[in-house]
Design a protein around this motif. Structure first.
Motif, PDB file in Angstrom:
ATOM      1  N   ILE A 125      21.084  -4.317 -16.668  1.00  0.00           N
ATOM      2  CA  ILE A 125      19.694  -4.724 -16.452  1.00  0.00           C
ATOM      3  C   ILE A 125      18.801  -4.148 -17.556  1.00  0.00           C
ATOM      4  CG2 ILE A 125      17.750  -4.615 -14.867  1.00  0.00           C
ATOM      5  CD1 ILE A 125      20.142  -6.340 -13.910  1.00  0.00           C
ATOM      6  N   ALA A 126      19.056  -2.903 -17.929  1.00  0.00           N
ATOM      7  CA  ALA A 126      18.282  -2.283 -19.013  1.00  0.00           C
ATOM      8  C   ALA A 126      18.495  -3.018 -20.324  1.00  0.00           C
ATOM      9  CB  ALA A 126      18.680  -0.815 -19.157  1.00  0.00           C
ATOM     10  N   ALA A 127      19.723  -3.427 -20.592  1.00  0.00           N
ATOM     11  CA  ALA A 127      20.013  -4.153 -21.831  1.00  0.00           C
ATOM     12  C   ALA A 127      19.288  -5.489 -21.864  1.00  0.00           C
ATOM     13  CB  ALA A 127      21.521  -4.365 -21.961  1.00  0.00           C
ATOM     14  N   LYS A 186      16.261  -3.483 -11.409  1.00  0.00           N
ATOM     15  CA  LYS A 186      15.381  -4.639 -11.504  1.00  0.00           C
ATOM     16  C   LYS A 186      13.949  -4.258 -11.133  1.00  0.00           C
ATOM     17  CE  LYS A 186      16.937  -8.660  -9.967  1.00  0.00           C
ATOM     18  NZ  LYS A 186      17.601  -9.638  -9.070  1.00  0.00           N
ATOM     19  N   ARG A 187      13.809  -3.440 -10.101  1.00  0.00           N
ATOM     20  CA  ARG A 187      12.471  -2.950  -9.740  1.00  0.00           C
ATOM     21  C   ARG A 187      11.847  -2.171 -10.892  1.00  0.00           C
ATOM     22  NH1 ARG A 187      10.904  -2.994  -4.342  1.00  0.00           N
ATOM     23  NH2 ARG A 187      12.553  -3.329  -2.799  1.00  0.00           N
ATOM     24  N   GLU A 188      12.671  -1.365 -11.542  1.00  0.00           N
ATOM     25  CA  GLU A 188      12.172  -0.454 -12.579  1.00  0.00           C
ATOM     26  C   GLU A 188      11.709  -1.208 -13.829  1.00  0.00           C
ATOM     27  OE1 GLU A 188      11.055   3.305 -13.766  1.00  0.00           O
ATOM     28  OE2 GLU A 188      11.893   2.699 -11.826  1.00  0.00           O
ATOM     29  N   VAL A 189      12.404  -2.277 -14.187  1.00  0.00           N
ATOM     30  CA  VAL A 189      12.053  -2.983 -15.433  1.00  0.00           C
ATOM     31  C   VAL A 189      11.033  -4.097 -15.200  1.00  0.00           C
ATOM     32  CG1 VAL A 189      14.311  -2.469 -16.447  1.00  0.00           C
ATOM     33  CG2 VAL A 189      13.955  -4.671 -15.275  1.00  0.00           C
ATOM     34  N   PHE A 190      10.696  -4.352 -13.935  1.00  0.00           N
ATOM     35  CA  PHE A 190       9.705  -5.388 -13.651  1.00  0.00           C
ATOM     36  C   PHE A 190       8.378  -5.035 -14.313  1.00  0.00           C
ATOM     37  CE2 PHE A 190       6.300  -7.035 -10.789  1.00  0.00           C
ATOM     38  CZ  PHE A 190       6.478  -8.376 -11.089  1.00  0.00           C
ATOM     39  N   GLY A 191       7.836  -5.972 -15.043  1.00  0.00           N
ATOM     40  CA  GLY A 191       6.636  -5.724 -15.835  1.00  0.00           C
ATOM     41  C   GLY A 191       6.974  -5.823 -17.307  1.00  0.00           C
ATOM     42  N   GLN A 192       8.098  -5.210 -17.693  1.00  0.00           N
ATOM     43  CA  GLN A 192       8.641  -5.445 -19.029  1.00  0.00           C
ATOM     44  C   GLN A 192       9.195  -6.862 -19.088  1.00  0.00           C
ATOM     45  OE1 GLN A 192       8.669  -3.746 -21.847  1.00  0.00           O
ATOM     46  NE2 GLN A 192      10.010  -5.172 -22.947  1.00  0.00           N
ATOM     47  N   VAL A 193       9.861  -7.233 -18.001  1.00  0.00           N
ATOM     48  CA  VAL A 193      10.350  -8.607 -17.799  1.00  0.00           C
ATOM     49  C   VAL A 193       9.995  -9.014 -16.376  1.00  0.00           C
ATOM     50  CG1 VAL A 193      12.290  -8.446 -19.420  1.00  0.00           C
ATOM     51  CG2 VAL A 193      12.594  -7.737 -17.046  1.00  0.00           C
ATOM     52  N   ASP A 194      10.139 -10.282 -16.095  1.00  0.00           N
ATOM     53  CA  ASP A 194      10.005 -10.748 -14.715  1.00  0.00           C
ATOM     54  C   ASP A 194      11.379 -10.677 -14.054  1.00  0.00           C
ATOM     55  OD1 ASP A 194       8.896 -11.756 -12.410  1.00  0.00           O
ATOM     56  OD2 ASP A 194       8.708 -13.814 -13.143  1.00  0.00           O
ATOM     57  N   GLU A 237      16.304  -2.600   0.198  1.00  0.00           N
ATOM     58  CA  GLU A 237      16.978  -1.956  -0.925  1.00  0.00           C
ATOM     59  C   GLU A 237      16.021  -1.015  -1.669  1.00  0.00           C
ATOM     60  OE1 GLU A 237      19.981  -2.197  -0.997  1.00  0.00           O
ATOM     61  OE2 GLU A 237      20.745  -4.180  -0.593  1.00  0.00           O
ATOM     62  N   SER A 238      15.660   0.084  -1.011  1.00  0.00           N
ATOM     63  CA  SER A 238      14.743   1.040  -1.638  1.00  0.00           C
ATOM     64  C   SER A 238      15.479   2.224  -2.252  1.00  0.00           C
ATOM     65  CB  SER A 238      13.723   1.540  -0.606  1.00  0.00           C
ATOM     66  OG  SER A 238      14.379   2.100   0.512  1.00  0.00           O
ATOM     67  N   GLY A 239      16.707   2.495  -1.781  1.00  0.00           N
ATOM     68  CA  GLY A 239      17.515   3.566  -2.361  1.00  0.00           C
ATOM     69  C   GLY A 239      16.985   4.952  -2.048  1.00  0.00           C
ATOM     70  N   THR A 240      17.762   5.939  -2.447  1.00  0.00           N
ATOM     71  CA  THR A 240      17.357   7.335  -2.283  1.00  0.00           C
ATOM     72  C   THR A 240      16.641   7.794  -3.552  1.00  0.00           C
ATOM     73  OG1 THR A 240      19.410   8.202  -3.224  1.00  0.00           O
ATOM     74  CG2 THR A 240      19.393   7.727  -0.847  1.00  0.00           C
ATOM     75  N   GLU A 241      15.966   8.917  -3.451  1.00  0.00           N
ATOM     76  CA  GLU A 241      15.296   9.463  -4.628  1.00  0.00           C
ATOM     77  C   GLU A 241      16.313   9.790  -5.716  1.00  0.00           C
ATOM     78  OE1 GLU A 241      12.424  10.637  -7.218  1.00  0.00           O
ATOM     79  OE2 GLU A 241      12.237   9.519  -5.335  1.00  0.00           O
ATOM     80  N   GLU A 242      17.473  10.278  -5.321  1.00  0.00           N
ATOM     81  CA  GLU A 242      18.529  10.591  -6.288  1.00  0.00           C
ATOM     82  C   GLU A 242      18.987   9.327  -7.018  1.00  0.00           C
ATOM     83  OE1 GLU A 242      23.002  12.663  -6.400  1.00  0.00           O
ATOM     84  OE2 GLU A 242      21.922  12.416  -4.511  1.00  0.00           O
ATOM     85  N   GLN A 243      19.146   8.235  -6.271  1.00  0.00           N
ATOM     86  CA  GLN A 243      19.558   6.975  -6.895  1.00  0.00           C
ATOM     87  C   GLN A 243      18.484   6.448  -7.833  1.00  0.00           C
ATOM     88  OE1 GLN A 243      20.351   4.910  -3.202  1.00  0.00           O
ATOM     89  NE2 GLN A 243      22.564   4.980  -3.515  1.00  0.00           N
ATOM     90  N   ARG A 244      17.234   6.544  -7.413  1.00  0.00           N
ATOM     91  CA  ARG A 244      16.138   6.053  -8.262  1.00  0.00           C
ATOM     92  C   ARG A 244      16.048   6.842  -9.561  1.00  0.00           C
ATOM     93  NH1 ARG A 244      13.696   5.425  -3.096  1.00  0.00           N
ATOM     94  NH2 ARG A 244      12.697   7.473  -3.204  1.00  0.00           N
ATOM     95  N   PHE A 299      17.700 -12.680 -13.346  1.00  0.00           N
ATOM     96  CA  PHE A 299      18.084 -13.279 -12.072  1.00  0.00           C
ATOM     97  C   PHE A 299      19.413 -12.684 -11.603  1.00  0.00           C
ATOM     98  CE2 PHE A 299      15.376 -16.243 -14.214  1.00  0.00           C
ATOM     99  CZ  PHE A 299      14.667 -16.910 -13.234  1.00  0.00           C
ATOM    100  N   GLY A 300      19.680 -12.817 -10.319  1.00  0.00           N
ATOM    101  CA  GLY A 300      20.985 -12.484  -9.785  1.00  0.00           C
ATOM    102  C   GLY A 300      21.014 -11.225  -8.952  1.00  0.00           C
ATOM    103  N   PRO A 301      21.906 -11.186  -7.951  1.00  0.00           N
ATOM    104  CA  PRO A 301      22.039 -10.041  -7.052  1.00  0.00           C
ATOM    105  C   PRO A 301      22.972  -8.980  -7.617  1.00  0.00           C
ATOM    106  CG  PRO A 301      23.539 -11.751  -6.361  1.00  0.00           C
ATOM    107  CD  PRO A 301      22.813 -12.289  -7.575  1.00  0.00           C
ATOM    108  N   GLY A 302      22.973  -7.829  -6.980  1.00  0.00           N
ATOM    109  CA  GLY A 302      23.875  -6.750  -7.381  1.00  0.00           C
ATOM    110  C   GLY A 302      23.814  -5.635  -6.358  1.00  0.00           C
ATOM    111  N   ASN A 303      24.438  -4.515  -6.674  1.00  0.00           N
ATOM    112  CA  ASN A 303      24.433  -3.388  -5.746  1.00  0.00           C
ATOM    113  C   ASN A 303      23.086  -2.674  -5.790  1.00  0.00           C
ATOM    114  OD1 ASN A 303      24.424  -1.779  -8.057  1.00  0.00           O
ATOM    115  ND2 ASN A 303      26.617  -1.339  -7.954  1.00  0.00           N
ATOM    116  N   ILE A 304      22.999  -1.549  -5.092  1.00  0.00           N
ATOM    117  CA  ILE A 304      21.733  -0.841  -4.989  1.00  0.00           C
ATOM    118  C   ILE A 304      21.216  -0.400  -6.351  1.00  0.00           C
ATOM    119  CG2 ILE A 304      22.927   1.343  -4.527  1.00  0.00           C
ATOM    120  CD1 ILE A 304      19.449   0.243  -3.243  1.00  0.00           C
ATOM    121  N   TYR A 305      22.107  -0.047  -7.270  1.00  0.00           N
ATOM    122  CA  TYR A 305      21.680   0.402  -8.598  1.00  0.00           C
ATOM    123  C   TYR A 305      21.116  -0.757  -9.417  1.00  0.00           C
ATOM    124  CZ  TYR A 305      23.993   4.708  -7.338  1.00  0.00           C
ATOM    125  OH  TYR A 305      24.347   5.868  -6.684  1.00  0.00           O
ATOM    126  N   VAL A 306      21.701  -1.931  -9.254  1.00  0.00           N
ATOM    127  CA  VAL A 306      21.171  -3.118  -9.916  1.00  0.00           C
ATOM    128  C   VAL A 306      19.802  -3.468  -9.345  1.00  0.00           C
ATOM    129  CG1 VAL A 306      21.505  -5.610 -10.236  1.00  0.00           C
ATOM    130  CG2 VAL A 306      23.437  -4.037 -10.524  1.00  0.00           C
TER     131      VAL A 306
END
Length: 425
Positions: free
Chosen positions: A185-187, A213-221, A17-24, A202-209
């Motif tokens: 996830i941002a909230a 989660k990757r993006e906020v890691f470090g702010q939260v676990d 689940e790495s996504g495209t640059e546009e999605q990121r 915690f919890g699964p989701g689509n590619i955007y979720v």
């Protein structure tokens, strides 16, 4: 399904689940917007992506009461029984703080502390996942987490699936919000006027979720970045082809990228399972999804021996492993890499998904090589405790200072030596 004779190692076609640059970039914009504009951004994206305008995001008591009217009473009892099974299993995982002492008076230990607040993302869309609520909330409660928050995208009526609300209410969850996607996830990570931030998501989701989660890691676990579901069945000639086919399809219907594999030294069984899969596919309600998964990611590997079959299984490191052999427990010690192991013909994978008590949040994409499924430990943190006695200090201070200077850290060495100036006082 493709039948392939194998004698060496194999690998699976897996999707990361790495996504495209546009999605990121889209996810980053959403997160920044929520971080800066709070509820206003949540309202905007809920309208944009879920097609509904909400004045408030919190689930109301009226919505929960309505959910109980919509869910069959027998199903409510099944949810309660499943919850009890899950709680009983996870209670055995509870960890406690501990201390050890040495003859010189040194006391060392480990303090185990539950996280203050966690967030659970429950996927939405056309399906409802009350099992995700049970599997994430219960170990958090066993760990002692005081604040548990559920977020999930609203449906066309502006509420959440009735079964999800019933499961959450049965567990006593107080905070449930109708918000999904990267904005949810941002909230959870940064907070808004309505949703206070949490410490771990915690919890699964689509590619955007997943990307959020990757993006906020470090702010939260975060728990993990889950990939498509996987099942590998290890079977011998005693297994029933119709049962194997049904189990392979139980994962294939999840996702067009789901992985379903049979590994066996029996060519006869392989041919029967191949035939049975096509037969059962014809009547599946989610036939189109399952068919694509079987065509793209399904396979039957035929080995010369059972030992080779076990080697293949360990190479695949699947999320779910079913062992359907004459003596399944005899195989268990040889299995090194699997998220969960289901032994015997009655231990179909959905037994673990819903009811047995084990957790169904498991490592995917071969990460069972180095990681485990969700446990109570994931909702706790550990602190080392150190008490050094004067006797221990006098005995070891020079050694500690020498070690510090070995690393070129003079201030560390002096911090030790300052206490030597006390002269035993």
């Amino acid at each position: 399904m493709k039948i392939e004779r194998v004698q060496g190692t194999v690998s699976l076609r897996r999707t990361i689940e790495s996504g495209t640059e546009e999605q990121r970039q889209a996810v980053k914009r959403i997160i920044d917007d929520v971080r800066n504009n709070g509820d206003g951004a949540l309202k905007k994206y809920t309208e944009m992506f879920d097609g509904i305008s909400l004045d408030a995001f919190a689930v109301t008591q009226e919505e929960i009461e309505e959910a109980y009217w919509l869910v069959d009473e027998n199903m409510v009892h099944i949810i309660r029984e499943a919850a009890q099974n899950i709680r009983e299993y996870h209670e055995r995982q509870r960890e406690t703080s501990w201390f050890m002492t040495r003859d010189d008076g040194t006391i060392l230990g480990q303090k185990v502390t539950p996280l203050d607040a966690v967030g659970l993302y429950v996927p939405g869309g056309t399906a409802a996942y009350p099992s995700s609520v049970l599997m994430n909330v219960i170990p958090a409660q066993v760990a002692g987490v005081k604040r548990i928050v559920i977020v999930s995208p609203p449906n066309e009526r502006g509420t959440l699936p009735a079964a999800v609300l019933v499961a959450a209410c049965e567990l006593g969850v107080q905070e449930i919000y109708k918000v999904g996607g990267a904005q949810a996830i941002a909230a959870l990570a940064y907070g808004t006027e309505t949703i206070e931030p949490v410490d771990k998501i915690f919890g699964p989701g689509n590619i955007y979720v997943a990307l959020a989660k990757r993006e906020v890691f470090g702010q939260v676990d975060i728990d993990m970045i889950a990939g498509p579901s996987e099942i590998v069945v290890l079977a011998d000639e005693t297994a029933k082809p119709n049962e194997i086919a049904a189990d392979l399809l139980s994962q294939a219907e999840h996702d067009e990228r789901a992985v379903s594999i049979l590994v066996t030294p029996s060519l006869q069984l392989a041919l029967k399972v191949e035939e049975e899969v096509e037969k059962q596919l014809a009547t599946l309600p989610r036939k189109e999804i399952a068919q694509k998964a079987i065509n793209e990611y399904g396979a039957i590997y035929v080995t010369d021996t059972m030992k080779q079959a076990i080697d293949v299984v360990n190479e695949l490191a699947p999320e779910h492993l079913e062992i359907m052999t004459a003596e399944p427990f005899e195989m268990l010690s040889a299995i090194r890499h699997a998220g969960a192991v289901f032994l015997g013909s009655y231990s179909s994978e959905p037994v673990g998904d819903y009811f047995a008590g084990t957790n169904h949040v498991l490592p995917t994409n071969g990460t069972a090589r180095f990681s485990s499924g969700l446990t109570v430990e994931a909702f706790m943190k550990k602190s080392s405790i150190i008490f050094y006695s004067e006797q221990a200090w006098q005995q070891h201070a020079a050694k500690i200072a020498a070690f510090a200077r070995l690393e070129g850290l003079e201030a560390h060495a002096r911090a030790v030596e300052e206490r030597l100036k006390r002269g035993g006082k």
